[in-house]
Design an enzyme around this catalytic site. Structure first.
Site, PDB file in Angstrom:
ATOM      1  N   GLN A 131       0.844  -1.202   0.000  1.00 40.99           N
ATOM      2  CA  GLN A 131       0.000   0.000   0.000  1.00 40.99           C
ATOM      3  C   GLN A 131       0.874   1.245   0.000  1.00 40.99           C
ATOM      4  O   GLN A 131       1.766   1.391   0.845  1.00 40.99           O
ATOM      5  CB  GLN A 131      -0.921   0.001   1.227  1.00 40.99           C
ATOM      6  CG  GLN A 131      -1.687   1.284   1.447  1.00 40.99           C
ATOM      7  CD  GLN A 131      -1.037   2.149   2.529  1.00 40.99           C
ATOM      8  OE1 GLN A 131      -0.295   1.664   3.378  1.00 40.99           O
ATOM      9  NE2 GLN A 131      -1.319   3.437   2.494  1.00 40.99           N
ATOM     10  N   LYS A 258      -7.471   2.382  -2.941  1.00 38.97           N
ATOM     11  CA  LYS A 258      -8.035   2.237  -1.597  1.00 38.97           C
ATOM     12  C   LYS A 258      -8.512   3.598  -1.091  1.00 38.97           C
ATOM     13  O   LYS A 258      -7.802   4.595  -1.205  1.00 38.97           O
ATOM     14  CB  LYS A 258      -6.988   1.663  -0.647  1.00 38.97           C
ATOM     15  CG  LYS A 258      -7.443   1.494   0.796  1.00 38.97           C
ATOM     16  CD  LYS A 258      -6.323   0.880   1.626  1.00 38.97           C
ATOM     17  CE  LYS A 258      -6.719   0.669   3.066  1.00 38.97           C
ATOM     18  NZ  LYS A 258      -6.923   1.929   3.802  1.00 38.97           N
ATOM     19  N   HIS A 282     -10.605   4.847   5.779  1.00 45.75           N
ATOM     20  CA  HIS A 282      -9.304   4.851   6.460  1.00 45.75           C
ATOM     21  C   HIS A 282      -9.452   4.535   7.945  1.00 45.75           C
ATOM     22  O   HIS A 282      -8.755   5.105   8.796  1.00 45.75           O
ATOM     23  CB  HIS A 282      -8.597   6.197   6.274  1.00 45.75           C
ATOM     24  CG  HIS A 282      -7.099   6.076   6.216  1.00 45.75           C
ATOM     25  ND1 HIS A 282      -6.413   5.958   5.029  1.00 45.75           N
ATOM     26  CD2 HIS A 282      -6.148   6.044   7.187  1.00 45.75           C
ATOM     27  CE1 HIS A 282      -5.111   5.867   5.280  1.00 45.75           C
ATOM     28  NE2 HIS A 282      -4.930   5.910   6.585  1.00 45.75           N
ATOM     29  N   ARG A 285      -9.947   7.399  10.405  1.00 41.28           N
ATOM     30  CA  ARG A 285      -8.764   8.156  10.816  1.00 41.28           C
ATOM     31  C   ARG A 285      -8.463   9.351   9.912  1.00 41.28           C
ATOM     32  O   ARG A 285      -7.426  10.000  10.073  1.00 41.28           O
ATOM     33  CB  ARG A 285      -7.545   7.226  10.853  1.00 41.28           C
ATOM     34  CG  ARG A 285      -7.689   6.102  11.856  1.00 41.28           C
ATOM     35  CD  ARG A 285      -6.664   5.004  11.636  1.00 41.28           C
ATOM     36  NE  ARG A 285      -5.320   5.432  11.966  1.00 41.28           N
ATOM     37  CZ  ARG A 285      -4.795   5.388  13.190  1.00 41.28           C
ATOM     38  NH1 ARG A 285      -5.522   4.962  14.200  1.00 41.28           N
ATOM     39  NH2 ARG A 285      -3.561   5.764  13.407  1.00 41.28           N
ATOM     40  N   ARG A 317     -15.628  -6.650  12.897  1.00 39.67           N
ATOM     41  CA  ARG A 317     -15.242  -7.268  14.168  1.00 39.67           C
ATOM     42  C   ARG A 317     -15.753  -8.705  14.299  1.00 39.67           C
ATOM     43  O   ARG A 317     -15.371  -9.406  15.228  1.00 39.67           O
ATOM     44  CB  ARG A 317     -15.771  -6.436  15.348  1.00 39.67           C
ATOM     45  CG  ARG A 317     -15.264  -5.000  15.396  1.00 39.67           C
ATOM     46  CD  ARG A 317     -13.775  -4.938  15.675  1.00 39.67           C
ATOM     47  NE  ARG A 317     -13.298  -3.574  15.853  1.00 39.67           N
ATOM     48  CZ  ARG A 317     -12.828  -2.800  14.886  1.00 39.67           C
ATOM     49  NH1 ARG A 317     -12.789  -3.272  13.629  1.00 39.67           N
ATOM     50  NH2 ARG A 317     -12.399  -1.578  15.137  1.00 39.67           N
ATOM     51  N   GLY A 336      -8.013  -4.255  10.199  1.00 40.67           N
ATOM     52  CA  GLY A 336      -6.786  -3.593  10.634  1.00 40.67           C
ATOM     53  C   GLY A 336      -6.563  -3.724  12.127  1.00 40.67           C
ATOM     54  O   GLY A 336      -5.632  -4.388  12.584  1.00 40.67           O
TER      55      GLY A 336
END
Length: 397
Positions: A131, A258, A282, A285, A317, A336
Site C-alpha cells: 500500500q 483504496k 481509512h 482516521r 469485528r 486492521g
C-alpha cells in the site's frame, strides 16, 4: 487461564489489549479523528443489516474459499495495511505477514511500516501486497515503482484519501506525534506499563534500534523520530487521476485504489485501468463524519461492471459482519485493528487466533444461513433492520 485463552472474540482481544497498551499506544491504535464519528459509524453499521437465513440446506461440505487476482484464499478476509505497528509488537509487520500466509489470506504492507518490504516478501514467497502513500510527483512515484518491481510485489494498493493529515486531537492530547518525539508524558506512560516497555520498546531498541520509515519511498528512510527527506506527507495533495493513469501505464502488476467511497470514483478507477477498489474511510482516521464503508458498498458495487473486484475495510469485528459485506457484493473484507489487538495481547499467537476466530465465525454463520459456498451468500439473505416501534399485541378476542 492465559490471556490468550480468555479471548474468544475480537471484542475480547480489544478489551485485553486496551488494558495492556500504554495510553499513547492505545490512542494511536484505537482512536479516530476529531469526534470519532466515522470510526463509531463503521463499527456500528453492521447492526443496520439483518440476516434472513434459509433452512434445510445441505451445508456439511461448506467452503469459505475465495479467488482474487489469480490466488485462492481461505476466506474473504485479509490483513489491511497498518502503519507504525511496531509500537504494538516487536517486528509486528513480519508477524502479520507470516500469520497471514499461514492462514492463507492476503496481507498488505503499509507504506508507513518499519520492516523492509523486501524482507517481508522473502518471508512469504513474494505474496505480500503493498500500500502506497504517493506524492503527486511522477519522478518520485517512478523510483518507488522500480523498488516494488525489483521486490516482485504482485498488487499495488494506492491510498487516495490522505491528501493532507487529519485532525487527530486525541493524539495531540496524548503527546503522540509523527515523527515520534519523546516527552515526559510518554516516558511516564511507559513506566506505568512495564510489560510493554520490556517486550516492545526495549526489545525493539536492543534488537534493531529505533524503527525506520522503511517502506515509504524508494529507499529505507530515517528513524521514525525524524522527518523523511520529502516529509511524511510531502506532495500528497498534488496526487490526481493523471498520476493514476500514468501508474497504470508503467506498473505491470495489479493496481487497486483504496479509499473509494463515492460511486463516481469507482467508475473513474475502472476507466483508469485499476484492477479493483477498496471501499474504505481509512478506519475513521481521516475525514470525520463519513458514512461507513459498509453503507457505501452497495452504490460502489452498482457503479462498476459485474465481477469487477470491489473490496472493503473498516469496522469488521465479526465473521457475520464480513458475510454481510459479501452479500452486498464485496469480494474481500480487510481488517486492521483486530489483528493488532491480537498482537498486543499474545504476539504472533494472538494474530493467529484472531484469524482463526474470523474463519470459524464465517464457517459457522455460513452454515446457519444455509450457504455451502460464498456464491450462496446473496443479497436476498440480508435485509435492513427497521427501528423497533411500540409493541401493540393483538387484543384477546
Amino acid at each position: 487461564m492465559s490471556r490468550l485463552d480468555r479471548c474468544l472474540s475480537v471484542g475480547d482481544f480489544e478489551r485485553e489489549a486496551r488494558r495492556i497498551m500504554p495510553r499513547c499506544v492505545e490512542g494511536y491504535i484505537c482512536g479516530g479523528t476529531e469526534d470519532g464519528a466515522s470510526l463509531a459509524e463503521s463499527v456500528r453499521a453492521p447492526r443496520d443489516i439483518g440476516f434472513r437465513p434459509r433452512g434445510l440446506r445441505v451445508v456439511d461440505q461448506r467452503s469459505s474459499q475465495v479467488s482474487l487476482f489469480g490466488q485462492d484464499y481461505a476466506m474473504p478476509v485479509g490483513f489491511a495495511p497498518t502503519g507504525f505497528s511496531a509500537i504494538v509488537m516487536h517486528e509486528c509487520d513480519l508477524a502479520l505477514a507470516r500469520e497471514a500466509q499461514e492462514a492463507r489470506i492476503p496481507f498488505i504492507i503499509s507504506g508507513a511500516s518499519s520492516v523492509p518490504l523486501e524482507r517481508l516478501q522473502a518471508a512469504t514467497g513474494n505474496r505480500c501486497w503493498y500500500q502506497a502513500y504517493l506524492p503527486g510527483n511522477i519522478d518520485r512515484i517512478g523510483k518507488l515503482l522500480a523498488r516494488l518491481r525489483a521486490a516482485s510485489i504482485p498488487v499495488l494498493v494506492v491510498t487516495i484519501d490522505t491528501c493532507v493529515g487529519a485532525n487527530r486531537e486525541n493524539l495531540q492530547r496524548l503527546a503522540f506525534t509523527v515523527p515520534f518525539k519523546m516527552s515526559g508524558r510518554v516516558v511516564l506512560d511507559g513506566m506505568l506499563h512495564p510489560g510493554w516497555t520490556l517486550n516492545v520498546f526495549m526489545r525493539t531498541l536492543l534488537g534493531s534500534g529505533v524503527p525506520r520509515f522503511s517502506n515509504l519511498y524508494e529507499e529505507i528512510g530515517p528513524p521514525i523520530t525524524q522527518d523523511p527527506p520529502n516529509g511524511f506527507r510531502g506532495e500528497r495533495d498534488k496526487l490526481s487521476w493523471e498520476h493514476i493513469r500514468w501508474i497504470r501505464e508503467n506498473w505491470p502488476g495489479k493496481l487497486v485504489l483504496k479509499g473509494v467511497m463515492h460511486p463516481d470514483d469507482a467508475r473513474m478507477a475502472h476507466a483508469a485501468g485499476a484492477d479493483g477498489v477498496i471501499v474504505s474511510n481509512h478506519g475513521g482516521r481521516q475525514l470525520d463524519g463519513c458514512i461507513s464503508p459498509l453503507q457505501a458498498l452497495h452504490d460502489v458495487v452498482a457503479a462498476v461492471p459485474e465481477g469487477y473486484p470491489v473490496m472493503v475495510d473498516g469496522g469488521f469485528r465479526r465473521g457475520a459482519d464480513v458475510l454481510k459485506a459479501v452479500a452486498l457484493g464485496a469480494r474481500m473484507a480487510f481488517t486492521g485493528r483486530p489483528q493488532l489487538f491480537g498482537a498486543a495481547v499474545a504476539g504472533a499467537a494472538g494474530i493467529r487466533k484472531v484469524a482463526r476466530i474470523f474463519h470459524s465465525e464465517i464457517s459457522t454463520n455460513m452454515a446457519l444461513l444455509g450457504c455451502g459456498t460464498l456464491a450462496d451468500v446473496t443479497p436476498d439473505l440480508i435485509a435492513p433492520v427497521q427501528p423497533a416501534g411500540p409493541w401493540n399485541p393483538r387484543p384477546a378476542v
